[in-house]
Design an enzyme around this catalytic site. Structure first.
Site, short mmCIF file in Angstrom:
data_model
loop_
_atom_site.label_atom_id
_atom_site.label_comp_id
_atom_site.label_asym_id
_atom_site.label_seq_id
_atom_site.Cartn_x
_atom_site.Cartn_y
_atom_site.Cartn_z
CD GLU A 237 4.87 0.78 -0.68
OE1 GLU A 237 3.81 2.06 0.47
OE2 GLU A 237 4.80 -0.45 0.07
CB CYS B 211 7.81 -1.55 -0.64
SG CYS B 211 7.46 -0.91 1.19
CE1 TYR C 290 7.97 3.32 4.62
CE2 TYR C 290 7.46 2.42 2.60
CZ TYR C 290 7.19 2.94 4.11
OH TYR C 290 5.62 2.82 4.26
CE1 TYR D 118 11.56 2.70 6.46
CE2 TYR D 118 10.59 4.24 7.59
CZ TYR D 118 10.44 3.05 7.17
OH TYR D 118 10.31 2.61 7.68
#
Length: 473
Positions: free
Chosen positions: A141, A69, A73, A99
């Site tokens: 994801e 994750c 990102y 991000y």
């Protein structure tokens, strides 16, 4: 309250309103909670983690499931900054900047370092479990992002937007584009081993060949001579000054020099006799064991499963001396159906190679002429859109003749020759963002042959997402 008002105004979202999570979100959070609770497939005794070591192991599993994750990102933040270059008032500017920031990258590195520390004392079997958890987390994801609604025209996946409007023609090189190793060395090794087997079995070898050691030396000398003369050939075909824009005609003339060199090199190999005496079955077995580039197998398997629903043809254009090796490589992974292979062929007497090659495709010029022939032979009632995937100078003409040329890997000679003749290289995703700005009514005709722009990718997974979408199952 002021911040909530800003979010409401900028994104049209009311953060005070309870919104049920999507199925993709729930799937990922349930996976994380199950992992943290010790419910891990393949883990022994995972329902009773009480000792400090067992608790550390579960911590490692949990961090392994969380790390994708953070890494994804951080990656997306950096990639999506391409949109901000086109639109400084992009509605998700704050999200992207967050991000893409160095602080978030530091956080991603920190959790990766923590995973490394927690994994130090784990066994090989336990590390394999972490690898599977990481892979599953990344898949979930991707499913999360794929589940989001898209309310604007997009370029990818290309097959979806071609539909009935365009016939999609996908061309690819084989050696080092699809494969990890070059086929010529594999075929030479088969020839040497074939001679060794015939000698050891006591069978009278009627072919005029030298002993195994001399055969290997002969191949090594041919390989060395090829590499030395190839570099000299590259120097000869380069213009003295770098072109400011694509000079296709001069590039074609330059690669005619390379074409003559490749033909001469093939003649030397045939004359040497190193390709004599190979058994067809050995060649097929070698093809079945060929290792393909990461993501390549998935791409061709997906095309095989969904080809009936796609208005798509796929062609392999290769210098490989033996097309049967290519057919075996694709057949072994269930990808041969629907793949048209255009390559050279060995001559056989029975099931044993004579050392001669039916030379159908030896040079960049041969490749591009075949490319144009296939394209012109496509049903003219439906316009076609062509994609060519390659990795070397030998693919350069086809890459430029295609509406979309995609370069796999980082060949320095390809980039050097290309730039000298005015070719520019752009990473695929930022390049698509620029094309998206030009796209109207999902019209793929914005792509043009001989534009002088080639798109670069680090793996076949990017090609898969671009052409077929993000379903990597």
């Amino acid at each position: 309250m002021f911040q909530l008002s800003i979010q409401k105004r900028e994104w049209g979202v009311d953060p005070t309103k309870v919104i049920p999570p999507s199925a993709a979100t729930t799937k990922y959070t349930d996976f994380l909670l199950a992992t943290a609770a010790g419910k891990v497939d393949g883990a022994k005794g995972s329902d009773k983690m009480v000792t400090p070591f067992e608790k550390t192991k579960i911590a490692a599993y949990t961090v392994g499931a969380m790390t994708p994750c953070m890494r994804l990102y951080a990656y997306l933040g950096k990639e999506l900054t391409a949109f901000l270059k086109q639109d400084e008032n992009h509605p998700y500017k704050k999200w992207i900047n967050t991000y893409a920031s160095s602080d978030f990258e530091d956080n991603a590195l920190q959790i990766e370092e923590l995973l490394d520390k927690l994994s130090v004392s784990l066994t090989g079997e336990e590390l394999e479990i972490i690898g599977k958890l990481y892979q599953q987390a990344m898949k979930l994801e991707v499913e999360f992002f794929s589940a989001q609604l898209v309310d604007q025209p997009i370029v990818a996946p290309l097959s979806r937007y071609c539909g009935a409007k365009y016939k999609l023609l996908v061309f690819s090189d084989f050696d080092l584009t699809c494969t990890v190793v070059d086929s010529s060395a594999i075929l030479a090794e088969i020839a040497i081993l074939s001679f060794q087997k015939s000698s050891q079995s006591g069978i009278d070898n009627t072919l005029d060949r030298t002993k195994s050691a001399d055969l290997r030396n002969s191949w090594n000398m041919l390989s060395k001579q090829y590499m030395e003369e190839y570099e000299e050939c590259m120097e000869r075909l380069l213009p003295s000054e770098e072109s400011k824009s694509l000079d296709y005609d001069q590039l074609y003339k330059g690669l005619e020099v390379l074409a003559e060199f490749e033909k001469l090199a093939n003649s030397r190999v045939v004359d040497s006799g190193v390709l004599r005496g190979m058994n067809l079955e050995d060649i097929r077995k070698a093809g079945e064991r060929l290792i393909l580039q990461d993501g390549c197998k998935n791409f061709f398997q997906k095309i095989g499963r969904t080809r009936e629903n796609l208005n798509l043809d796929i062609h392999i254009l290769s210098y490989c001396w033996c097309a049967e090796l290519i057919r075996s490589a694709f057949s072994s992974v269930g990808c041969l159906d629907g793949v048209n292979i255009h390559s050279n062929e060995f001559a056989f007497e029975g099931s044993v190679s004579t050392g001669e090659i039916d030379r159908k495709m030896q040079s960049p010029v041969d490749k591009v002429e075949k490319f144009k022939s296939i394209k012109s032979g496509t049903d003219s009632t439906t316009p076609s859109l062509s994609v060519y995937i390659g990795d070397s100078v030998g693919d350069l003409l086809c890459l430029l003749e295609a509406d979309i040329g995609i370069v796999v890997g980082s060949s320095t000679s390809l980039r050097r020759v290309g730039k000298q003749f005015g070719v520019s290289f752009v990473p695929l995703f930022p390049g698509l963002v620029e094309k998206q700005r030009q796209l109207t009514e999902q019209d793929a005709s914005v792509f043009k042959a001989r534009s002088g722009v080639l798109y670069t990718v680090s793996s076949w997974s990017e090609i898969h997402a671009f052409i077929l979408g993000s379903d990597f199952s």
